[in-house]
Write a protein that holds these residues in place. Sequence first.
Motif, PDB file in Angstrom:
ATOM      1  N   LEU A  69      47.099  57.772  17.991  1.00 13.08           N
ATOM      2  CA  LEU A  69      48.269  59.005  18.321  1.00 13.08           C
ATOM      3  C   LEU A  69      48.243  59.175  19.777  1.00 13.08           C
ATOM      4  O   LEU A  69      49.472  59.246  20.194  1.00 13.08           O
ATOM      5  N   ALA A  70      47.089  59.314  20.516  1.00 14.77           N
ATOM      6  CA  ALA A  70      47.210  59.850  21.656  1.00 14.77           C
ATOM      7  C   ALA A  70      47.837  58.610  22.433  1.00 14.77           C
ATOM      8  O   ALA A  70      48.610  58.774  23.485  1.00 14.77           O
ATOM      9  N   VAL A  73      51.597  58.551  21.914  1.00 14.89           N
ATOM     10  CA  VAL A  73      52.567  59.554  22.621  1.00 14.89           C
ATOM     11  C   VAL A  73      52.423  59.126  24.028  1.00 14.89           C
ATOM     12  O   VAL A  73      53.442  59.142  24.849  1.00 14.89           O
ATOM     13  N   TYR A  74      51.492  58.551  24.639  1.00 14.21           N
ATOM     14  CA  TYR A  74      51.529  58.099  26.121  1.00 14.21           C
ATOM     15  C   TYR A  74      52.496  57.065  26.151  1.00 14.21           C
ATOM     16  O   TYR A  74      53.322  56.872  27.150  1.00 14.21           O
ATOM     17  N   LYS A  76      54.972  56.009  24.407  1.00 12.73           N
ATOM     18  CA  LYS A  76      56.419  56.730  24.281  1.00 12.73           C
ATOM     19  C   LYS A  76      56.736  57.453  25.381  1.00 12.73           C
ATOM     20  O   LYS A  76      57.929  57.440  25.820  1.00 12.73           O
ATOM     21  N   GLN A  77      55.846  58.256  25.975  1.00  8.09           N
ATOM     22  CA  GLN A  77      56.320  59.059  27.115  1.00  8.09           C
ATOM     23  C   GLN A  77      56.559  58.237  28.413  1.00  8.09           C
ATOM     24  O   GLN A  77      57.407  58.123  29.234  1.00  8.09           O
TER      25      GLN A  77
END
Length: 200
Positions: A69-70, A73-74, A76-77
């Motif tokens: 998940l981390a 998220v990274y 995607k950012q």
Amino acid sequence: MAALSGLASALESYRGRDRLIRTLGYCCQLVGGVLVEQRATRSEVGTRLLVLSSQLSHCRTILRLFDDLAMFVYTKQYGLGAEEEDVFVRCVSVLGNLADQLYYPCEHVAWAADAKILHVDSARWWTLSTTFWGLSLLLGIARSLWMVLKLRRRLRSPQVASLSTFTDGAPKASWRPHRQEMQSHDSRVEPSRPDPHQGG
């Protein structure tokens, strides 16, 4: 006492524990391998150190079950790296993020196969995860080398060379873009990078 408090604070975070486990694991693997190969009288100690290194590596594998998940998220950012001015850095970074993102599920499947949770060939999945890890490592090296060459080229430009003769006043401010560029690429917050499986 301050050092002990600092160590305790570091171990409270996931990244701090991961760094400690990784360092201990590599040290045990190095010392254990040397003892097994060069000193027959201490081969038993070396074997125990190698077992400990394998268990520490297994511990890190378990902890990485929760890194997807981390990493997502990274990734995607960061997206397609629209904020990156350099096209090469952008492409290498996107490919590196993709390799990291694919690494985790492959390692999870390999771990589950070793634990007899899934009935698949674990060796194939370990090979695949290690391939993605190696690709991520090579892309990271290429990105770092490109940034170093780019900064060296800028520092050797005639404009920067002429500014090097001044020690105070306005010319000092001209160095700030180079310093800020280096800091912007060093201060990015990313999930802990993959680590190859250590069999044991």
